[in-house]
Scaffold this motif. Structure first.
Motif, PDB file in Angstrom:
ATOM      1  N   GLY A  13       0.450   6.458   1.624  1.00 57.85           N
ATOM      2  CA  GLY A  13       1.449   7.105   0.926  1.00 57.85           C
ATOM      3  C   GLY A  13       1.431   8.191   0.432  1.00 57.85           C
ATOM      4  O   GLY A  13       2.253   8.662  -0.418  1.00 57.85           O
ATOM      5  N   GLY A  15       0.945  11.053   1.665  1.00 55.18           N
ATOM      6  CA  GLY A  15       1.590  12.294   2.373  1.00 55.18           C
ATOM      7  C   GLY A  15       0.805  12.911   3.494  1.00 55.18           C
ATOM      8  O   GLY A  15       1.169  13.800   3.868  1.00 55.18           O
ATOM      9  N   SER A 130      -0.244  16.625  -3.472  1.00 54.63           N
ATOM     10  CA  SER A 130       0.832  16.461  -2.541  1.00 54.63           C
ATOM     11  C   SER A 130       2.140  15.796  -3.307  1.00 54.63           C
ATOM     12  O   SER A 130       2.184  15.127  -4.207  1.00 54.63           O
ATOM     13  CB  SER A 130       0.282  15.315  -1.624  1.00 54.63           C
ATOM     14  N   MET A 162       4.271  21.417  -3.146  1.00 57.53           N
ATOM     15  CA  MET A 162       5.319  20.776  -3.852  1.00 57.53           C
ATOM     16  C   MET A 162       6.367  19.692  -3.435  1.00 57.53           C
ATOM     17  O   MET A 162       6.180  20.011  -1.986  1.00 57.53           O
ATOM     18  CB  MET A 162       6.490  22.006  -4.306  1.00 57.53           C
TER      19      MET A 162
HETATM   20  N1  LIG Z   1       5.871  17.245   0.065  1.00 60.32           N
HETATM   21  C1  LIG Z   1       6.754  16.302   0.162  1.00 60.32           C
HETATM   22  N2  LIG Z   1       7.818  16.227  -0.466  1.00 60.32           N
HETATM   23  C2  LIG Z   1       8.619  15.410  -0.502  1.00 60.32           C
HETATM   24  N3  LIG Z   1       8.235  14.122  -0.006  1.00 60.32           N
HETATM   25  C3  LIG Z   1       7.078  14.014   0.649  1.00 60.32           C
HETATM   26  C4  LIG Z   1       6.209  14.982   0.710  1.00 60.32           C
HETATM   27  N4  LIG Z   1       5.363  14.748   1.408  1.00 60.32           N
HETATM   28  C5  LIG Z   1       5.610  13.017   1.603  1.00 60.32           C
HETATM   29  N5  LIG Z   1       6.618  12.869   1.300  1.00 60.32           N
HETATM   30  C6  LIG Z   1       7.148  11.615   1.331  1.00 60.32           C
HETATM   31  O1  LIG Z   1       6.326  10.584   1.075  1.00 60.32           O
HETATM   32  C7  LIG Z   1       6.333   9.333   1.694  1.00 60.32           C
HETATM   33  C8  LIG Z   1       5.267   9.008   2.315  1.00 60.32           C
HETATM   34  O2  LIG Z   1       4.539  10.049   3.099  1.00 60.32           O
HETATM   35  P1  LIG Z   1       3.645  10.036   4.435  1.00 60.32           P
HETATM   36  O3  LIG Z   1       4.402   8.739   5.312  1.00 60.32           O
HETATM   37  O4  LIG Z   1       3.503  11.452   5.032  1.00 60.32           O
HETATM   38  O5  LIG Z   1       2.378   9.362   3.787  1.00 60.32           O
HETATM   39  P2  LIG Z   1       1.137   8.816   4.359  1.00 60.32           P
HETATM   40  O6  LIG Z   1      -0.048   9.232   3.725  1.00 60.32           O
HETATM   41  O7  LIG Z   1       0.805   9.398   5.891  1.00 60.32           O
HETATM   42  O8  LIG Z   1       1.555   7.440   4.690  1.00 60.32           O
HETATM   43  P3  LIG Z   1       0.601   6.072   5.344  1.00 60.32           P
HETATM   44  O9  LIG Z   1      -0.586   6.000   4.475  1.00 60.32           O
HETATM   45  O10 LIG Z   1       1.337   5.013   5.288  1.00 60.32           O
HETATM   46  O11 LIG Z   1       0.023   6.784   6.742  1.00 60.32           O
HETATM   47  C9  LIG Z   1       7.429   9.630   2.826  1.00 60.32           C
HETATM   48  O12 LIG Z   1       8.553   9.057   2.107  1.00 60.32           O
HETATM   49  C10 LIG Z   1       7.562  11.021   2.918  1.00 60.32           C
HETATM   50  O13 LIG Z   1       8.789  11.542   3.142  1.00 60.32           O
END
Ligand SMILES: Nc1ncnc2c1ncn2[C@@H]1O[C@H](COP(=O)(O)OP(=O)(O)OP(=O)(O)O)[C@@H](O)[C@H]1O
Ligand SMILES: [Mg+2]
Length: 240
Positions: A13, A15, A130, A162
């Motif tokens: 999570g 990002g 992130s 941001m």
């Molecule tokens: N720059 C940003 N601004 C606002 N919300 C964000 C941003 N980046 C990520 N998010 C939100 O944070 C949450 C997690 O993002 P994301 O799924 O990309 O993480 P991940 O690292 O790929 O997770 P996982 O480890 O499960 O693969 C999502 O709800 C996403 O919409």
């Protein structure tokens, strides 16, 4: 051979997926050809329709190899490999394939602990703050958190991406034809920084960001008296 960038890290999570898509979208806005390569077997791949960049499903090691063979023959392209949480072995494999390695982390103590371990494990990697907050107090707390990192690791922290609420539109099955300006601007800025790093070997360092929002709702109301008062706790209007 295409430029290969991976977005990895042990914590969930942070990002990774959003940033991978933001980067590809931003690269496309800068008229670069980009492929977002999903490697997380726990997630469904997203469809290509409506996107300005290619998406590829490379969730198995074999599919990943085939994708890398394709990218090797696509000079000028940029492949962005989206990692998955809790997969150190896959992260090591993606790290070995990549010219640039990004480790997103959020403004929490747990994210910081994990990204410190990952920076130590991956000496060429950069940490990428992130979903960084806009509010003054949260920004100050985030700066203090980054300041606690050992100096030799802190120098590998990039300027933050941001929080942009509309970034989630990029992870929808169908992406709207027109995306909000906020997401286009944020993705373009991210892509420009990454191109400067890969093509011009420029280096970037974390520095405090000026807040774009006051610290409290009261300060916000004072700064913008016409803004609607936030709703209070939910109260039923039903008669009993
Ligand atoms: N720059 C940003 N601004 C606002 N919300 C964000 C941003 N980046 C990520 N998010 C939100 O944070 C949450 C997690 O993002 P994301 O799924 O990309 O993480 P991940 O690292 O790929 O997770 P996982 O480890 O499960 O693969 C999502 O709800 C996403 O919409
Ligand atoms: Mg993900």
């Amino acid at each position: 051979m295409a430029e290969i960038i991976c977005v990895i890290g042990n914590k969930g999570g942070t990002g990774k997926t959003t940033l991978s898509h933001m980067l590809c979208h931003g690269l496309a806005l800068l008229e670069r050809r980009a492929a977002c390569v999903m490697t997380d077997e726990l997630r469904e791949p997203l469809r290509a329709e409506g996107r300005r960049y290619v998406v590829a499903d490379a969730r198995s090691a074999k599919a990943r190899e085939q994708m890398m063979d394709k990218l090797r023959n696509l000079p000028g392209w940029i492949g962005v490999l989206d990692g998955g949480a809790n997969r150190t072995d896959t992260d090591i494999a993606l790290y070995e394939l990549s010219n640039l390695v990004l480790l997103p982390f959020r403004d929490s103590a747990e994210d910081l602990r994990t990204v410190i371990q990952d920076l130590e494990r991956f000496p060429r990697a950069h940490a990428l703050p992130s979903q960084w907050p806009h509010n003054r107090w949260q920004l100050e707390a985030a700066d203090r958190l980054v300041a606690t990192m050992p100096a030799h690791l802190r120098s590998r922290v990039l300027p933050p991406v941001m929080a942009v609420s509309s970034s989630k539109l990029l992870l929808q099955a169908t992406v709207p034809e027109q995306l909000p300006t906020a997401v286009n601007n944020a993705t373009r800025a991210l892509a420009r920084m990454i191109l400067d790093m890969t093509e011009h070997k420029e280096s970037f360092a974390y520095k405090p960001v000026a807040p774009s929002m006051p610290a409290t709702p009261a300060a916000s109301a004072a700064a913008n008296p016409s803004a609607a008062t936030p709703p209070g706790p939910y109260q039923s209007t039903m008669r009993h």
